[in-house]
Design a protein around this motif. Structure first.
Motif, PDB file in Angstrom:
ATOM      1  N   UNK A  51       0.825  -1.207   0.000  1.00 19.92           N
ATOM      2  CA  UNK A  51       0.000   0.000   0.000  1.00 19.92           C
ATOM      3  C   UNK A  51       0.861   1.261   0.000  1.00 19.92           C
ATOM      4  N   UNK A  52       1.907   1.277   0.802  1.00 21.93           N
ATOM      5  CA  UNK A  52       2.814   2.427   0.829  1.00 21.93           C
ATOM      6  C   UNK A  52       3.490   2.592  -0.532  1.00 21.93           C
ATOM      7  N   UNK A  53       3.930   1.483  -1.126  1.00 19.56           N
ATOM      8  CA  UNK A  53       4.554   1.548  -2.448  1.00 19.56           C
ATOM      9  C   UNK A  53       3.598   2.050  -3.511  1.00 19.56           C
ATOM     10  N   UNK A  54       2.334   1.643  -3.427  1.00 23.42           N
ATOM     11  CA  UNK A  54       1.333   2.121  -4.374  1.00 23.42           C
ATOM     12  C   UNK A  54       1.173   3.632  -4.278  1.00 23.42           C
ATOM     13  N   UNK A  55       1.038   4.148  -3.050  1.00 23.53           N
ATOM     14  CA  UNK A  55       0.844   5.579  -2.880  1.00 23.53           C
ATOM     15  C   UNK A  55       2.079   6.381  -3.271  1.00 23.53           C
ATOM     16  N   UNK A  56       3.268   5.867  -2.971  1.00 26.40           N
ATOM     17  CA  UNK A  56       4.496   6.553  -3.393  1.00 26.40           C
ATOM     18  C   UNK A  56       4.570   6.599  -4.919  1.00 26.40           C
ATOM     19  N   UNK A  57       4.207   5.519  -5.585  1.00 25.39           N
ATOM     20  CA  UNK A  57       4.199   5.491  -7.048  1.00 25.39           C
ATOM     21  C   UNK A  57       3.178   6.447  -7.634  1.00 25.39           C
ATOM     22  N   UNK A  58       2.011   6.526  -7.012  1.00 24.83           N
ATOM     23  CA  UNK A  58       0.976   7.448  -7.494  1.00 24.83           C
ATOM     24  C   UNK A  58       1.426   8.896  -7.349  1.00 24.83           C
ATOM     25  N   UNK A  59       2.026   9.234  -6.222  1.00 27.73           N
ATOM     26  CA  UNK A  59       2.491  10.603  -6.003  1.00 27.73           C
ATOM     27  C   UNK A  59       3.627  10.926  -6.965  1.00 27.73           C
ATOM     28  N   UNK A  60       4.532   9.981  -7.181  1.00 31.91           N
ATOM     29  CA  UNK A  60       5.633  10.190  -8.113  1.00 31.91           C
ATOM     30  C   UNK A  60       5.110  10.401  -9.536  1.00 31.91           C
ATOM     31  N   UNK A  61       4.158   9.602  -9.950  1.00 34.16           N
ATOM     32  CA  UNK A  61       3.566   9.774 -11.272  1.00 34.16           C
ATOM     33  C   UNK A  61       2.820  11.086 -11.410  1.00 34.16           C
ATOM     34  N   UNK A  62       2.136  11.483 -10.347  1.00 30.50           N
ATOM     35  CA  UNK A  62       1.404  12.744 -10.382  1.00 30.50           C
ATOM     36  C   UNK A  62       2.373  13.916 -10.495  1.00 30.50           C
ATOM     37  N   UNK A  63       3.456  13.872  -9.725  1.00 37.43           N
ATOM     38  CA  UNK A  63       4.455  14.940  -9.800  1.00 37.43           C
ATOM     39  C   UNK A  63       5.153  14.915 -11.162  1.00 37.43           C
ATOM     40  N   UNK A  64       5.436  13.725 -11.681  1.00 34.02           N
ATOM     41  CA  UNK A  64       6.091  13.618 -12.984  1.00 34.02           C
ATOM     42  C   UNK A  64       5.228  14.107 -14.133  1.00 34.02           C
ATOM     43  N   UNK A  65       3.908  14.037 -14.006  1.00 31.55           N
ATOM     44  CA  UNK A  65       3.013  14.503 -15.052  1.00 31.55           C
ATOM     45  C   UNK A  65       2.639  15.961 -14.932  1.00 31.55           C
ATOM     46  N   UNK A  66       3.279  16.671 -14.027  1.00 34.77           N
ATOM     47  CA  UNK A  66       2.967  18.067 -13.806  1.00 34.77           C
ATOM     48  C   UNK A  66       3.173  18.895 -15.063  1.00 34.77           C
ATOM     49  N   UNK A  67       4.201  18.585 -15.823  1.00 30.19           N
ATOM     50  CA  UNK A  67       4.512  19.351 -17.021  1.00 30.19           C
ATOM     51  C   UNK A  67       3.375  19.257 -18.047  1.00 30.19           C
ATOM     52  N   UNK A  68       2.820  18.056 -18.243  1.00 30.09           N
ATOM     53  CA  UNK A  68       1.757  17.883 -19.228  1.00 30.09           C
ATOM     54  C   UNK A  68       0.444  18.477 -18.728  1.00 30.09           C
ATOM     55  N   UNK A  69       0.184  18.419 -17.446  1.00 30.42           N
ATOM     56  CA  UNK A  69      -1.036  19.031 -16.922  1.00 30.42           C
ATOM     57  C   UNK A  69      -0.948  20.540 -16.989  1.00 30.42           C
ATOM     58  N   UNK A  70       0.245  21.081 -16.888  1.00 29.10           N
ATOM     59  CA  UNK A  70       0.444  22.524 -16.946  1.00 29.10           C
ATOM     60  C   UNK A  70       0.072  23.074 -18.324  1.00 29.10           C
ATOM     61  N   UNK A  71       0.396  22.293 -19.371  1.00 29.10           N
ATOM     62  CA  UNK A  71       0.066  22.729 -20.725  1.00 29.10           C
ATOM     63  C   UNK A  71      -1.414  22.667 -20.928  1.00 29.10           C
TER      64      UNK A  71
END
Length: 71
Positions: A51-71
């Motif tokens: 569960x901790x690994x899932x949430x860390x992966x989700x947060x990492x993916x969300x932060x990594x997609x910041x550039x595309x959401x910004x556009x």
């Protein structure tokens, strides 16, 4: 398609329940800098780590997609 989703969800839930019932032995968990040792059932340790690994992966993916959401 929704019916297939519920079937898959039911199978995953059944597997998790069987895993939890089969792994009730206690294990000692200690974090290095802390002096305390906690005895927990094995299924809680494994499922908690997943569960901790899932949430860390989700947060990492969300932060990594910041550039595309910004556009």
């Amino acid at each position: 398609m929704k019916f297939l989703w519920w079937i898959v969800l039911g199978v995953v839930a059944l597997v998790l329940i069987l895993f939890a019932v089969s792994n009730r032995e206690s294990v000692s968990v200690a974090l290095w800098p802390l002096p305390d040792v906690v005895a927990l059932p094995l299924y809680l340790v494994v499922l908690g780590c997943l569960l901790i690994g899932f949430f860390v992966g989700q947060v990492t993916g969300w932060i990594g997609g910041w550039h595309w959401r910004r556009e």
